[in-house]
Design an enzyme around this catalytic site. Structure first.
Site, short mmCIF file in Angstrom:
data_model
loop_
_atom_site.label_atom_id
_atom_site.label_comp_id
_atom_site.label_asym_id
_atom_site.label_seq_id
_atom_site.Cartn_x
_atom_site.Cartn_y
_atom_site.Cartn_z
N ASP A 67 0.83 -1.21 0.00
CA ASP A 67 0.00 0.00 0.00
C ASP A 67 0.86 1.26 0.00
OD1 ASP A 67 0.89 -0.18 2.61
OD2 ASP A 67 -1.11 -0.22 3.52
N SER A 68 2.18 1.07 0.05
CA SER A 68 3.10 2.19 -0.18
C SER A 68 2.89 2.82 -1.55
CB SER A 68 4.56 1.71 -0.05
OG SER A 68 4.78 0.55 -0.84
N ASP A 110 -0.89 -6.18 0.02
CA ASP A 110 -1.32 -5.57 1.28
C ASP A 110 -2.84 -5.45 1.35
OD1 ASP A 110 0.82 -5.01 2.97
OD2 ASP A 110 1.35 -3.18 1.91
N LYS A 139 -1.03 -9.47 3.18
CA LYS A 139 -0.31 -8.94 4.34
C LYS A 139 -1.22 -7.96 5.08
CE LYS A 139 3.14 -5.88 4.03
NZ LYS A 139 2.74 -4.79 5.00
N GLU A 141 -1.35 -5.40 8.80
CA GLU A 141 -0.59 -4.77 9.86
C GLU A 141 -1.33 -4.90 11.19
OE1 GLU A 141 1.11 -1.17 6.98
OE2 GLU A 141 0.23 -0.70 8.93
N GLU A 208 9.45 -3.91 10.77
CA GLU A 208 9.87 -2.63 10.23
C GLU A 208 10.37 -1.71 11.34
OE1 GLU A 208 8.31 0.99 7.32
OE2 GLU A 208 7.12 -0.84 7.56
#
EC number: 2.1.2.11
Length: 293
Positions: A67-68, A110, A139, A141, A208
């Site tokens: 999602d960056s 993501d 993925k 978070e 991270e």
């Protein structure tokens, strides 16, 4: 014009695949074999067909549609504005690029902000959309609160990569882009969360901006969950970077944990190959330059 894997287009040609006997599709069992053999896992982000194909041809095992893309491709100030529709679009683009070159990389996508926190059922619907777009794994978070969701997805056949430490989707709650897990209490909390996620079935875990000693300890404590570091030192099972960062084509100053591989390579593919070799040979990251102790 034929649609063969190496066919040219009016706008460019995707790189040819290596001979098939030399290319084994990446899978979770293969990643486990690599870790058992002490071979580092390499991962890069990609958001389109061409960069994905080049990364695969250069030997990257895992490609992350992160999602960056909100910051890299869309010019957003954070990843919070990225939607599930954005992620599905870019995941499908990357998957098509890999298909055209008979790519073998493991494709991770993501789950964006707001697509999995409401309920486990919402998470499954979102994950299915990304899997149908071509992802092999999703993925997400978050700490221990995501463990029930991870278990729910894994039990229904969706491989999951977790993400601890600096979690960009909640950067406002964290007070900015800061190292996480510093101090005994914070380190113990991260360790507890990591073990919960492994027990829930997470097969991979991005760490991270976590201190190097903590990331190394977590890697040793998680035999069934492959740790992938970004700003977490050299002791993880693998490494990931944002493609644009390691090519030196971002719009700002590179984070401390990034090396500009394009500076000496002279080409995109050469830079990616240099990254792969540096990770495999233990030359990147350099804990004295790219990490926190």
């Amino acid at each position: 014009m034929t649609d063969s894997p190496t066919a040219g287009t009016p706008y460019g040609t995707l790189p040819p695949a290596s001979p098939l006997p030399q290319r084994r599709p990446v899978s979770l069992p293969r990643l486990a074999q690599m870790r058992e053999a002490g071979e580092k896992i390499t991962m890069l982000t990609a958001y389109d067909a061409t960069f994905a194909a080049v990364a695969d041809a250069a030997g990257v095992e895992c490609i992350l549609v992160g999602d960056s893309l909100g910051m890299v491709c869309q010019g957003l100030p954070s990843t919070v504005g990225v939607t599930l529709e954005h992620m599905a679009y870019h995941t499908a683009s990357v998957a098509r690029g890999l298909h055209r070159v008979q790519g073998t990389a493991w494709l991770i996508a993501d789950l964006p902000y707001g697509s999995y926190a409401e309920s486990r059922e919402q998470a499954l619907r979102s994950a299915c959309q990304l899997m149908q777009a071509g992802a092999h794994m999703v993925k997400l978070e978050g700490g221990g609160w995501t463990a029930p969701t991870v278990q729910f997805l894994v039990e229904r056949g969706v491989p999951v990569c977790a993400h601890l430490g600096l979690t960009p989707q909640t950067v406002h709650a964290l007070g900015g882009y800061r190292v996480q897990g510093k101090g005994d209490q914070a380190a113990q909390q991260l360790r507890r969360q990591a073990l919960e996620l492994q027990d829930a079935g997470a097969a991979m875990l991005v760490l991270e901006m976590v201190p190097t000693p903590l990331a190394r300890d977590l890697t040793q404590a998680l035999p069934r969950c492959h740790t992938i570091g970004i700003g977490a030192g050299s002791g993880t099972a693998g490494q990931v970077l944002v493609m644009h960062d390691m090519l030196g084509i971002n719009l700002g100053k590179n984070p401390k944990f990034v090396h500009d591989f394009m500076r000496d390579a002279g080409s995109v593919r050469g830079a990616i190959e240099a990254y792969v070799q540096a990770v495999k040979q233990g030359r990147f990251p350099d804990d004295a330059l790219h990490a926190w102790n």
